[in-house]
Design a protein around this motif. Structure first.
Motif, PDB file in Angstrom:
ATOM      1  N   ALA A  60      20.313 -22.397  57.076  1.00  0.00           N
ATOM      2  CA  ALA A  60      21.355 -23.008  57.836  1.00  0.00           C
ATOM      3  C   ALA A  60      22.277 -22.443  57.792  1.00  0.00           C
ATOM      4  CB  ALA A  60      20.553 -23.348  58.890  1.00  0.00           C
ATOM      5  N   PRO A  61      23.223 -22.383  58.370  1.00  0.00           N
ATOM      6  CA  PRO A  61      25.128 -22.469  57.633  1.00  0.00           C
ATOM      7  C   PRO A  61      25.620 -23.358  56.903  1.00  0.00           C
ATOM      8  CG  PRO A  61      25.053 -20.904  60.015  1.00  0.00           C
ATOM      9  CD  PRO A  61      23.462 -21.669  59.329  1.00  0.00           C
ATOM     10  N   TYR A  62      25.981 -23.816  56.282  1.00  0.00           N
ATOM     11  CA  TYR A  62      26.278 -24.377  55.435  1.00  0.00           C
ATOM     12  C   TYR A  62      27.561 -25.461  56.497  1.00  0.00           C
ATOM     13  CZ  TYR A  62      26.418 -27.800  51.526  1.00  0.00           C
ATOM     14  OH  TYR A  62      26.629 -28.776  50.459  1.00  0.00           O
ATOM     15  N   SER A  63      27.148 -26.665  56.212  1.00  0.00           N
ATOM     16  CA  SER A  63      28.468 -28.107  57.132  1.00  0.00           C
ATOM     17  C   SER A  63      29.679 -27.806  57.228  1.00  0.00           C
ATOM     18  CB  SER A  63      28.207 -29.663  57.179  1.00  0.00           C
ATOM     19  OG  SER A  63      27.767 -30.154  55.462  1.00  0.00           O
ATOM     20  N   PRO A  64      30.744 -27.658  57.313  1.00  0.00           N
ATOM     21  CA  PRO A  64      32.152 -27.172  56.776  1.00  0.00           C
ATOM     22  C   PRO A  64      32.199 -28.067  55.466  1.00  0.00           C
ATOM     23  CG  PRO A  64      32.306 -27.603  59.596  1.00  0.00           C
ATOM     24  CD  PRO A  64      31.254 -28.297  58.226  1.00  0.00           C
ATOM     25  N   ILE A  65      33.078 -27.871  54.881  1.00  0.00           N
ATOM     26  CA  ILE A  65      33.202 -28.129  53.006  1.00  0.00           C
ATOM     27  C   ILE A  65      34.961 -28.486  53.298  1.00  0.00           C
ATOM     28  CG2 ILE A  65      34.216 -27.883  51.048  1.00  0.00           C
ATOM     29  CD1 ILE A  65      31.112 -25.605  51.472  1.00  0.00           C
ATOM     30  N   GLY A  66      35.421 -29.838  52.333  1.00  0.00           N
ATOM     31  CA  GLY A  66      36.910 -30.451  53.043  1.00  0.00           C
ATOM     32  C   GLY A  66      37.143 -30.007  51.282  1.00  0.00           C
ATOM     33  N   GLU A  67      36.576 -30.310  50.624  1.00  0.00           N
ATOM     34  CA  GLU A  67      37.030 -29.705  49.010  1.00  0.00           C
ATOM     35  C   GLU A  67      35.905 -29.292  48.115  1.00  0.00           C
ATOM     36  OE1 GLU A  67      37.833 -34.316  47.162  1.00  0.00           O
ATOM     37  OE2 GLU A  67      39.027 -33.286  49.020  1.00  0.00           O
ATOM     38  N   TYR A  68      35.982 -28.871  47.096  1.00  0.00           N
ATOM     39  CA  TYR A  68      35.477 -28.500  46.164  1.00  0.00           C
ATOM     40  C   TYR A  68      36.004 -28.790  44.682  1.00  0.00           C
ATOM     41  CZ  TYR A  68      31.056 -26.266  44.689  1.00  0.00           C
ATOM     42  OH  TYR A  68      29.529 -25.773  43.959  1.00  0.00           O
ATOM     43  N   SER A 118      36.967 -19.971  50.408  1.00  0.00           N
ATOM     44  CA  SER A 118      38.542 -19.966  50.616  1.00  0.00           C
ATOM     45  C   SER A 118      39.809 -21.262  50.535  1.00  0.00           C
ATOM     46  CB  SER A 118      39.368 -18.856  51.238  1.00  0.00           C
ATOM     47  OG  SER A 118      38.014 -17.554  51.652  1.00  0.00           O
ATOM     48  N   GLY A 119      40.711 -21.186  49.447  1.00  0.00           N
ATOM     49  CA  GLY A 119      41.377 -22.704  49.593  1.00  0.00           C
ATOM     50  C   GLY A 119      42.022 -22.086  48.496  1.00  0.00           C
ATOM     51  N   THR A 120      43.389 -23.227  48.605  1.00  0.00           N
ATOM     52  CA  THR A 120      44.615 -23.691  47.371  1.00  0.00           C
ATOM     53  C   THR A 120      43.774 -24.394  47.176  1.00  0.00           C
ATOM     54  OG1 THR A 120      45.134 -24.066  48.673  1.00  0.00           O
ATOM     55  CG2 THR A 120      46.012 -22.024  48.567  1.00  0.00           C
ATOM     56  N   GLY A 121      44.595 -25.157  45.593  1.00  0.00           N
ATOM     57  CA  GLY A 121      44.528 -26.932  44.846  1.00  0.00           C
ATOM     58  C   GLY A 121      45.127 -26.189  43.081  1.00  0.00           C
ATOM     59  N   THR A 122      44.284 -26.560  42.388  1.00  0.00           N
ATOM     60  CA  THR A 122      44.350 -26.977  41.001  1.00  0.00           C
ATOM     61  C   THR A 122      43.676 -26.605  39.910  1.00  0.00           C
ATOM     62  OG1 THR A 122      44.398 -29.170  40.425  1.00  0.00           O
ATOM     63  CG2 THR A 122      46.141 -28.607  41.441  1.00  0.00           C
ATOM     64  N   TRP A 123      44.086 -25.748  39.001  1.00  0.00           N
ATOM     65  CA  TRP A 123      43.170 -25.400  38.405  1.00  0.00           C
ATOM     66  C   TRP A 123      43.802 -26.110  36.409  1.00  0.00           C
ATOM     67  CZ3 TRP A 123      43.325 -22.786  32.915  1.00  0.00           C
ATOM     68  CH2 TRP A 123      44.906 -21.795  32.696  1.00  0.00           C
ATOM     69  N   GLN A 124      43.219 -26.568  35.422  1.00  0.00           N
ATOM     70  CA  GLN A 124      42.891 -26.899  33.749  1.00  0.00           C
ATOM     71  C   GLN A 124      42.406 -26.575  32.645  1.00  0.00           C
ATOM     72  OE1 GLN A 124      43.553 -31.527  33.491  1.00  0.00           O
ATOM     73  NE2 GLN A 124      41.686 -31.721  35.490  1.00  0.00           N
ATOM     74  N   THR A 137      41.541 -27.908  46.758  1.00  0.00           N
ATOM     75  CA  THR A 137      41.447 -29.696  48.009  1.00  0.00           C
ATOM     76  C   THR A 137      41.945 -28.613  49.679  1.00  0.00           C
ATOM     77  OG1 THR A 137      43.832 -29.344  47.166  1.00  0.00           O
ATOM     78  CG2 THR A 137      42.145 -31.407  46.439  1.00  0.00           C
ATOM     79  N   ASN A 138      42.649 -27.948  49.667  1.00  0.00           N
ATOM     80  CA  ASN A 138      42.723 -27.050  50.555  1.00  0.00           C
ATOM     81  C   ASN A 138      41.825 -26.282  50.836  1.00  0.00           C
ATOM     82  OD1 ASN A 138      44.594 -26.847  53.039  1.00  0.00           O
ATOM     83  ND2 ASN A 138      45.747 -25.343  52.092  1.00  0.00           N
ATOM     84  N   VAL A 139      40.728 -26.180  51.825  1.00  0.00           N
ATOM     85  CA  VAL A 139      40.198 -25.387  52.139  1.00  0.00           C
ATOM     86  C   VAL A 139      40.596 -24.589  53.851  1.00  0.00           C
ATOM     87  CG1 VAL A 139      37.684 -24.755  52.533  1.00  0.00           C
ATOM     88  CG2 VAL A 139      38.259 -26.545  51.166  1.00  0.00           C
ATOM     89  N   THR A 140      40.825 -23.234  53.079  1.00  0.00           N
ATOM     90  CA  THR A 140      41.547 -22.373  54.271  1.00  0.00           C
ATOM     91  C   THR A 140      40.532 -21.798  54.538  1.00  0.00           C
ATOM     92  OG1 THR A 140      42.001 -20.279  52.425  1.00  0.00           O
ATOM     93  CG2 THR A 140      43.300 -22.693  52.974  1.00  0.00           C
ATOM     94  N   GLY A 141      39.278 -21.560  54.725  1.00  0.00           N
ATOM     95  CA  GLY A 141      38.328 -21.011  55.445  1.00  0.00           C
ATOM     96  C   GLY A 141      36.905 -20.824  54.506  1.00  0.00           C
ATOM     97  N   GLN A 142      35.986 -20.554  55.171  1.00  0.00           N
ATOM     98  CA  GLN A 142      34.446 -20.949  54.766  1.00  0.00           C
ATOM     99  C   GLN A 142      33.617 -19.314  55.271  1.00  0.00           C
ATOM    100  OE1 GLN A 142      33.025 -24.621  54.734  1.00  0.00           O
ATOM    101  NE2 GLN A 142      31.158 -24.207  54.166  1.00  0.00           N
ATOM    102  N   ILE A 143      33.090 -19.123  54.319  1.00  0.00           N
ATOM    103  CA  ILE A 143      32.281 -17.884  54.827  1.00  0.00           C
ATOM    104  C   ILE A 143      30.473 -18.034  54.398  1.00  0.00           C
ATOM    105  CG2 ILE A 143      33.756 -16.198  54.778  1.00  0.00           C
ATOM    106  CD1 ILE A 143      31.861 -15.218  52.253  1.00  0.00           C
TER     107      ILE A 143
END
Length: 152
Positions: free
Chosen positions: A111-119, A65-71, A92-98
Motif C-alpha cells: 500500500a502507499p508508503y507513509s510520508p517521507i521527511g528526508e532521504y 521530489s525535493g531539494t538538498g545537497t550532493w557530494q 532534506t526538503n521533500v516537496t512531493g511524493q508519488i
C-alpha cells in the motif's frame, strides 16, 4: 559436504566501480527510471523529481521530489557500492511524493508508503561509451537491478 548461505560475500554480484570520478563530471541534469529527474549543481545543491528509493524501498513503489545537497564521498567497505567512491544525494526538503502503480515485476509492492521527511541515496558509478553514469541499486541486494542515470 556443501555449505550454502543466502547472504554472503561470494554470492553478491560484482558491480561496476569508478575510482577517479570528478565532481565536474557529475554536475548537470540527469534522467532516471520512470522519468525521474536529478539535477546536481556546481555548488553542491541537488534537486530530484519523482526518484524512487534504493534497495527494498524501490520495491515499495514510491518516489519523491525535493531539494538538498550532493557530494562525492570516499568509499569504505559496507558504506558504498564495492567500497568505491560514490555520489551521495541527501534530500532534506521533500516537496512531493508519488506512488507508482504496481507492475508485474514489483512482487513486493505494498500500500502507499507513509510520508517521507528526508532521504539519502548512494549512487555507484560506471564508465560506459556514453561517459560516466551514476547508478543505484533496487530490489534484493543478492540480485539487484541497476538503475542508471543518463545525462540530459
Amino acid at each position: 559436504m556443501v555449505v550454502t548461505s543466502g547472504c554472503g560475500a561470494l554470492f553478491y554480484p560484482r558491480l561496476p566501480t569508478v575510482h577517479n570520478a570528478s565532481t565536474e563530471e557529475l554536475v548537470g541534469d540527469w534522467t532516471g527510471p520512470d522519468g525521474a529527474k536529478v539535477i546536481l549543481e556546481r555548488d553542491g545543491r541537488a534537486e530530484v523529481r519523482d526518484l524512487g528509493g534504493e534497495d527494498w524501498a524501490f520495491d515499495r513503489g514510491w518516489g519523491l521530489s525535493g531539494t538538498g545537497t550532493w557530494q562525492l564521498i570516499e568509499g569504505a567497505s559496507g558504506e558504498t557500492i564495492g567500497g568505491a567512491p560514490a555520489v551521495q544525494i541527501s534530500i532534506t526538503n521533500v516537496t512531493g511524493q508519488i506512488q507508482r502503480p504496481p507492475r508485474s515485476i514489483d512482487k513486493w509492492t505494498t500500500a502507499p508508503y507513509s510520508p517521507i521527511g528526508e532521504y539519502t541515496w548512494k549512487f555507484g558509478m560506471e564508465r560506459t561509451k556514453e561517459g560516466l553514469q551514476p547508478y543505484y541499486l533496487a530490489g534484493d541486494p543478492d540480485s539487484p537491478n541497476l538503475y542508471h542515470l543518463k545525462r540530459t
